[in-house]
Design an enzyme around this catalytic site. Sequence first.
Site, short mmCIF file in Angstrom:
data_model
loop_
_atom_site.label_atom_id
_atom_site.label_comp_id
_atom_site.label_asym_id
_atom_site.label_seq_id
_atom_site.Cartn_x
_atom_site.Cartn_y
_atom_site.Cartn_z
N GLU A 123 0.83 -1.20 0.00
CA GLU A 123 0.00 0.00 0.00
C GLU A 123 0.87 1.25 0.00
O GLU A 123 1.88 1.32 0.68
CB GLU A 123 -0.91 0.00 1.24
CG GLU A 123 -1.87 1.17 1.31
CD GLU A 123 -2.77 1.14 2.54
OE1 GLU A 123 -3.82 1.81 2.51
OE2 GLU A 123 -2.44 0.44 3.52
N LYS B 192 -9.85 1.89 -2.54
CA LYS B 192 -10.12 1.46 -1.17
C LYS B 192 -11.52 1.88 -0.75
O LYS B 192 -11.87 3.06 -0.79
CB LYS B 192 -9.07 2.09 -0.24
CG LYS B 192 -9.11 1.60 1.20
CD LYS B 192 -7.94 2.21 1.95
CE LYS B 192 -7.79 1.66 3.36
NZ LYS B 192 -6.60 2.24 4.04
N CYS C 207 -5.99 -2.88 2.66
CA CYS C 207 -5.79 -2.67 4.09
C CYS C 207 -7.07 -2.78 4.93
O CYS C 207 -7.55 -3.87 5.20
CB CYS C 207 -5.10 -1.33 4.31
SG CYS C 207 -4.28 -1.19 5.93
#
Length: 304
Positions: free
Chosen positions: A56, A140, A181
């Site tokens: 990331e 995301k 994440c």
Amino acid sequence: MTLMSKLSKPPTLKPFKLALIQLGNISSNKNDNIKHAREMIMKAASAKPDLIVLPECFNSPYGHVHFPVYAEKIGFTPGEPYDIGKSESESVKMLSSAAKECNIWLIGGSIPERDASSDNVFNTCTVYNPQGELIAYHRKVHLFDIDIPGKIKFKESETLTGGTTLNFFDTEFARIGLGICYDIRFPELAMISARQGCQVLVYPGAFNMTTGPLHWELLQRGRAVDNQIFFSMCSPARDTTAGYHAWGHSMVVDPMGKVLCEAEEGEQIMFTEIDPVVFNEARGGIPVTKQRRFDVYPDVSVGK
């Protein structure tokens, strides 16, 4: 008609070699970060993996104050041809050329992305085939807004906008689902990906020194076992001089919850063989995929 019935049949899972690059030395100089990432891709490619993964935010320091400063315009529309030569993103150009030069599939971790039309900033993962074509991306979905008193406070939503789509891509060896994440904490995303036929999920991520020891391994093993899939997260290396201290410990977990490999905290390249025998035995021996009771509870993959 269910969501599943609208999808093409996924490729049969075949053995393949996965490489995770736990990238270190991520500085305030974007050009240096991009150059170093390319060097590490070339190094990983020398072992001839089928798929390479970056972490990331590989091109910028991690932090909501940095995202707008380092954001690049990508302008990718799924299903439409993407002209790399006209891209405004130096990161995309590097990732494309590296994938083509090495003749590998490449998940380009994530970078801050600025949408050309809305000017919103996203945390975006891009994917490239061995011809260097940008073929998929994931913004995301869940933003990392947390406040653990006395330990960590972080609010991505101060500068980022959450994505609105779930995403996967097909290779000749697997259907691979994407997340980033904090997306891992929302089990619906992994459930839907698995029911869409994904045999492997890959989430670039950067857990911190509070949540990493507690939940990094636990969440990956949980998502892998619940959905009987391979699950992997790729982290940046830990840098105690940076404003955000990543946990590191990039790993791969098999469908039975076994940790196949785990990095330490420093810069490291890991290689793992993905074996479809484990996938087939898990689903054959414990057939939860055939035993779900959607007459009792809803199937989250059907959609709204």
